[in-house]
Write a protein that holds these residues in place. Structure first.
Motif, PDB file in Angstrom:
ATOM      1  N   GLY A 150       0.850  -1.187   0.000  1.00 44.69           N
ATOM      2  CA  GLY A 150       0.000   0.000   0.000  1.00 44.69           C
ATOM      3  C   GLY A 150       0.882   1.232   0.000  1.00 44.69           C
ATOM      4  N   GLY A 151       0.300   2.400  -0.215  1.00 41.61           N
ATOM      5  CA  GLY A 151       1.059   3.649  -0.201  1.00 41.61           C
ATOM      6  C   GLY A 151       1.802   3.903  -1.500  1.00 41.61           C
ATOM      7  N   ILE A 152       2.713   4.897  -1.447  1.00 44.36           N
ATOM      8  CA  ILE A 152       3.462   5.260  -2.650  1.00 44.36           C
ATOM      9  C   ILE A 152       4.910   5.602  -2.309  1.00 44.36           C
ATOM     10  CG2 ILE A 152       1.474   6.166  -3.905  1.00 44.36           C
ATOM     11  CD1 ILE A 152       2.467   8.991  -3.227  1.00 44.36           C
ATOM     12  N   LYS A 153       5.733   5.562  -3.347  1.00 44.65           N
ATOM     13  CA  LYS A 153       7.109   6.052  -3.285  1.00 44.65           C
ATOM     14  C   LYS A 153       7.213   7.128  -4.366  1.00 44.65           C
ATOM     15  CE  LYS A 153      10.381   2.693  -2.737  1.00 44.65           C
ATOM     16  NZ  LYS A 153      11.085   1.443  -3.103  1.00 44.65           N
ATOM     17  N   ILE A 154       7.864   8.225  -4.054  1.00 45.41           N
ATOM     18  CA  ILE A 154       8.052   9.306  -5.026  1.00 45.41           C
ATOM     19  C   ILE A 154       9.540   9.588  -5.146  1.00 45.41           C
ATOM     20  CG2 ILE A 154       7.540  11.699  -5.620  1.00 45.41           C
ATOM     21  CD1 ILE A 154       5.067  11.486  -3.773  1.00 45.41           C
ATOM     22  N   LYS A 155      10.038   9.650  -6.374  1.00 50.34           N
ATOM     23  CA  LYS A 155      11.442   9.959  -6.627  1.00 50.34           C
ATOM     24  C   LYS A 155      11.522  11.154  -7.566  1.00 50.34           C
ATOM     25  CE  LYS A 155      12.790   5.114  -6.351  1.00 50.34           C
ATOM     26  NZ  LYS A 155      13.339   3.973  -7.107  1.00 50.34           N
ATOM     27  N   VAL A 156      12.237  12.171  -7.133  1.00 52.73           N
ATOM     28  CA  VAL A 156      12.473  13.360  -7.954  1.00 52.73           C
ATOM     29  C   VAL A 156      13.960  13.676  -7.833  1.00 52.73           C
ATOM     30  CG1 VAL A 156      11.900  15.778  -8.359  1.00 52.73           C
ATOM     31  CG2 VAL A 156      10.157  14.241  -7.443  1.00 52.73           C
ATOM     32  N   GLY A 157      14.721  13.314  -8.862  1.00 50.69           N
ATOM     33  CA  GLY A 157      16.163  13.532  -8.801  1.00 50.69           C
ATOM     34  C   GLY A 157      16.760  12.803  -7.613  1.00 50.69           C
ATOM     35  N   ASP A 158      17.450  13.536  -6.740  1.00 50.83           N
ATOM     36  CA  ASP A 158      18.060  12.950  -5.544  1.00 50.83           C
ATOM     37  C   ASP A 158      17.086  12.868  -4.375  1.00 50.83           C
ATOM     38  OD1 ASP A 158      20.411  12.798  -6.936  1.00 50.83           O
ATOM     39  OD2 ASP A 158      21.254  14.631  -6.099  1.00 50.83           O
ATOM     40  N   TRP A 159      15.937  13.514  -4.495  1.00 50.86           N
ATOM     41  CA  TRP A 159      14.950  13.556  -3.420  1.00 50.86           C
ATOM     42  C   TRP A 159      14.027  12.349  -3.540  1.00 50.86           C
ATOM     43  CZ3 TRP A 159       9.587  13.921  -3.248  1.00 50.86           C
ATOM     44  CH2 TRP A 159       9.030  14.312  -2.033  1.00 50.86           C
ATOM     45  N   ALA A 160      13.723  11.719  -2.412  1.00 46.70           N
ATOM     46  CA  ALA A 160      12.814  10.572  -2.435  1.00 46.70           C
ATOM     47  C   ALA A 160      11.935  10.579  -1.188  1.00 46.70           C
ATOM     48  CB  ALA A 160      13.606   9.281  -2.509  1.00 46.70           C
ATOM     49  N   LEU A 161      10.737  10.079  -1.365  1.00 47.39           N
ATOM     50  CA  LEU A 161       9.789   9.926  -0.266  1.00 47.39           C
ATOM     51  C   LEU A 161       9.251   8.507  -0.356  1.00 47.39           C
ATOM     52  CD1 LEU A 161       7.913  11.193   1.974  1.00 47.39           C
ATOM     53  CD2 LEU A 161       6.280  11.533   0.123  1.00 47.39           C
ATOM     54  N   ASP A 162       9.373   7.762   0.740  1.00 50.57           N
ATOM     55  CA  ASP A 162       8.878   6.391   0.747  1.00 50.57           C
ATOM     56  C   ASP A 162       7.754   6.284   1.762  1.00 50.57           C
ATOM     57  OD1 ASP A 162       8.382   3.686   0.751  1.00 50.57           O
ATOM     58  OD2 ASP A 162      10.490   3.095   0.843  1.00 50.57           O
ATOM     59  N   GLY A 163       6.540   6.349   1.291  1.00 48.75           N
ATOM     60  CA  GLY A 163       5.366   6.230   2.148  1.00 48.75           C
ATOM     61  C   GLY A 163       4.665   4.911   1.930  1.00 48.75           C
ATOM     62  N   SER A 164       5.424   3.878   1.570  1.00 48.25           N
ATOM     63  CA  SER A 164       4.809   2.587   1.294  1.00 48.25           C
ATOM     64  C   SER A 164       4.602   1.795   2.575  1.00 48.25           C
ATOM     65  CB  SER A 164       5.686   1.777   0.336  1.00 48.25           C
ATOM     66  OG  SER A 164       6.905   1.416   0.963  1.00 48.25           O
ATOM     67  N   ALA A 165       3.619   0.930   2.565  1.00 48.87           N
ATOM     68  CA  ALA A 165       3.353   0.061   3.717  1.00 48.87           C
ATOM     69  C   ALA A 165       4.534  -0.875   3.946  1.00 48.87           C
ATOM     70  CB  ALA A 165       2.063  -0.726   3.481  1.00 48.87           C
ATOM     71  N   LEU A 166       5.156  -1.340   2.897  1.00 47.72           N
ATOM     72  CA  LEU A 166       6.316  -2.227   3.013  1.00 47.72           C
ATOM     73  C   LEU A 166       7.437  -1.544   3.787  1.00 47.72           C
ATOM     74  CD1 LEU A 166       7.741  -4.880   2.279  1.00 47.72           C
ATOM     75  CD2 LEU A 166       8.485  -3.770   0.157  1.00 47.72           C
ATOM     76  N   SER A 167       7.699  -0.301   3.483  1.00 48.06           N
ATOM     77  CA  SER A 167       8.737   0.459   4.178  1.00 48.06           C
ATOM     78  C   SER A 167       8.393   0.627   5.658  1.00 48.06           C
ATOM     79  CB  SER A 167       8.902   1.833   3.526  1.00 48.06           C
ATOM     80  OG  SER A 167       9.776   2.645   4.275  1.00 48.06           O
ATOM     81  N   GLN A 168       7.131   0.940   5.924  1.00 49.23           N
ATOM     82  CA  GLN A 168       6.693   1.123   7.310  1.00 49.23           C
ATOM     83  C   GLN A 168       6.807  -0.197   8.085  1.00 49.23           C
ATOM     84  OE1 GLN A 168       6.160   4.210   8.398  1.00 49.23           O
ATOM     85  NE2 GLN A 168       6.547   4.864   6.297  1.00 49.23           N
ATOM     86  N   LEU A 169       6.451  -1.300   7.463  1.00 52.25           N
ATOM     87  CA  LEU A 169       6.569  -2.613   8.115  1.00 52.25           C
ATOM     88  C   LEU A 169       8.029  -2.963   8.382  1.00 52.25           C
ATOM     89  CD1 LEU A 169       3.859  -4.684   6.186  1.00 52.25           C
ATOM     90  CD2 LEU A 169       3.819  -3.999   8.595  1.00 52.25           C
ATOM     91  N   ASN A 170       8.907  -2.641   7.443  1.00 50.59           N
ATOM     92  CA  ASN A 170      10.342  -2.894   7.625  1.00 50.59           C
ATOM     93  C   ASN A 170      10.890  -2.063   8.800  1.00 50.59           C
ATOM     94  OD1 ASN A 170      10.482  -4.759   5.573  1.00 50.59           O
ATOM     95  ND2 ASN A 170      11.152  -3.271   4.048  1.00 50.59           N
ATOM     96  N   LYS A 171      10.457  -0.806   8.897  1.00 46.43           N
ATOM     97  CA  LYS A 171      10.889   0.050  10.015  1.00 46.43           C
ATOM     98  C   LYS A 171      10.388  -0.495  11.335  1.00 46.43           C
ATOM     99  CE  LYS A 171      11.127   4.365   7.400  1.00 46.43           C
ATOM    100  NZ  LYS A 171      10.477   5.669   7.179  1.00 46.43           N
ATOM    101  N   LEU A 172       9.135  -0.943  11.353  1.00 47.24           N
ATOM    102  CA  LEU A 172       8.560  -1.491  12.563  1.00 47.24           C
ATOM    103  C   LEU A 172       9.313  -2.768  12.975  1.00 47.24           C
ATOM    104  CD1 LEU A 172       6.323  -1.467  14.717  1.00 47.24           C
ATOM    105  CD2 LEU A 172       4.888  -2.744  13.118  1.00 47.24           C
ATOM    106  N   GLY A 173       9.616  -3.605  12.003  1.00 46.67           N
ATOM    107  CA  GLY A 173      10.373  -4.836  12.273  1.00 46.67           C
ATOM    108  C   GLY A 173      11.749  -4.529  12.841  1.00 46.67           C
ATOM    109  N   ALA A 174      12.417  -3.517  12.302  1.00 45.74           N
ATOM    110  CA  ALA A 174      13.748  -3.116  12.788  1.00 45.74           C
ATOM    111  C   ALA A 174      13.656  -2.564  14.207  1.00 45.74           C
ATOM    112  CB  ALA A 174      14.365  -2.093  11.850  1.00 45.74           C
ATOM    113  N   ALA A 175      12.605  -1.802  14.492  1.00 43.02           N
ATOM    114  CA  ALA A 175      12.421  -1.232  15.839  1.00 43.02           C
ATOM    115  C   ALA A 175      12.145  -2.334  16.850  1.00 43.02           C
ATOM    116  CB  ALA A 175      11.277  -0.213  15.836  1.00 43.02           C
ATOM    117  N   ILE A 176      11.365  -3.309  16.493  1.00 38.77           N
ATOM    118  CA  ILE A 176      11.048  -4.415  17.394  1.00 38.77           C
ATOM    119  C   ILE A 176      12.297  -5.275  17.648  1.00 38.77           C
ATOM    120  CG2 ILE A 176       9.753  -6.587  17.576  1.00 38.77           C
ATOM    121  CD1 ILE A 176       7.436  -5.145  16.130  1.00 38.77           C
ATOM    122  N   ALA A 177      13.099  -5.444  16.621  1.00 34.78           N
ATOM    123  CA  ALA A 177      14.316  -6.261  16.739  1.00 34.78           C
ATOM    124  C   ALA A 177      15.326  -5.641  17.692  1.00 34.78           C
ATOM    125  CB  ALA A 177      14.942  -6.466  15.365  1.00 34.78           C
ATOM    126  N   GLN A 178      15.268  -4.347  17.907  1.00 35.76           N
ATOM    127  CA  GLN A 178      16.212  -3.686  18.790  1.00 35.76           C
ATOM    128  C   GLN A 178      15.740  -3.871  20.161  1.00 35.76           C
ATOM    129  OE1 GLN A 178      16.721   0.376  17.552  1.00 35.76           O
ATOM    130  NE2 GLN A 178      17.909  -0.200  15.790  1.00 35.76           N
TER     131      GLN A 178
END
Length: 178
Positions: A150-178
């Motif tokens: 779900g969500g979107i990723k936007i890339k403009v040149g060197d600028w990027a925004l990752d608002g995808s559900a996959l990214s959020q789940l990966n961040k949550l997994g990394a936070a839980i692992a710590q």
């Protein structure tokens, strides 16, 4: 690739400055695009890599293919690049020239990657938001990647925004692992 970018930058900037001064950016754009296509050809790549080939031979191939579409300034560019053994970077010169031209014209390219097809209403909102953020005319290409969940990723040149559900789940997994 990074090496070609580094090699191409001064040539692209010089041609852009010349084209801007002479108000011939469109002509340079077309000429460089054609030179880049010739350079990207597999047979030409082989010739450029052959140390037995002289600069004059290489230039004559470009002249033969371009015909009357090669200006005297274009030939001067080829001569300088051939003398410095930089003809292999011509496609990258064309690419960097186009980026300089787009920035000068306040045009930017963006890529929006979404988990699902984007509706027209969403496209209009994204376009308006990106145009406002970058104070430019943003040309957007859309891609679908179901792995984002779900969500979107936007890339403009060197600028990027990752608002995808996959990214959020990966961040949550990394936070839980710590």
């Amino acid at each position: 690739m990074a090496e070609l970018m580094k090699i191409a930058r001064p040539y692209a900037e010089a041609v852009f400055a010349l084209g801007k001064e002479e108000q011939s950016l469109a002509a340079w754009s077309e000429q460089l695009a054609n030179l880049g296509v010739i350079t990207s050809d597999a047979a030409m790549q082989g010739m450029l890599a052959d140390p037995a080939r002289s600069s004059a031979e290489m230039i004559s191939v470009y002249e033969a293919v371009m015909g009357d579409n090669l200006t005297s300034q274009g030939k001067q560019l080829l001569t300088v690049m051939a003398e410095n053994k930089r003809l292999a970077a011509l496609a990258e010169v064309a690419e960097q020239f186009e980026a300089l031209k787009a920035a000068d014209e306040k045009r930017i390219r963006a890529t929006v990657i979404s988990a699902f097809d984007v509706t027209e209403e969403q496209k209009n909102k994204l376009s308006a938001a990106l145009n406002a953020k970058f104070d430019a005319d943003v040309e957007i290409s859309y891609e679908v990647d179901a792995s984002l969940i779900g969500g979107i990723k936007i890339k403009v040149g060197d600028w990027a925004l990752d608002g995808s559900a996959l990214s959020q789940l990966n961040k949550l997994g990394a936070a839980i692992a710590q």
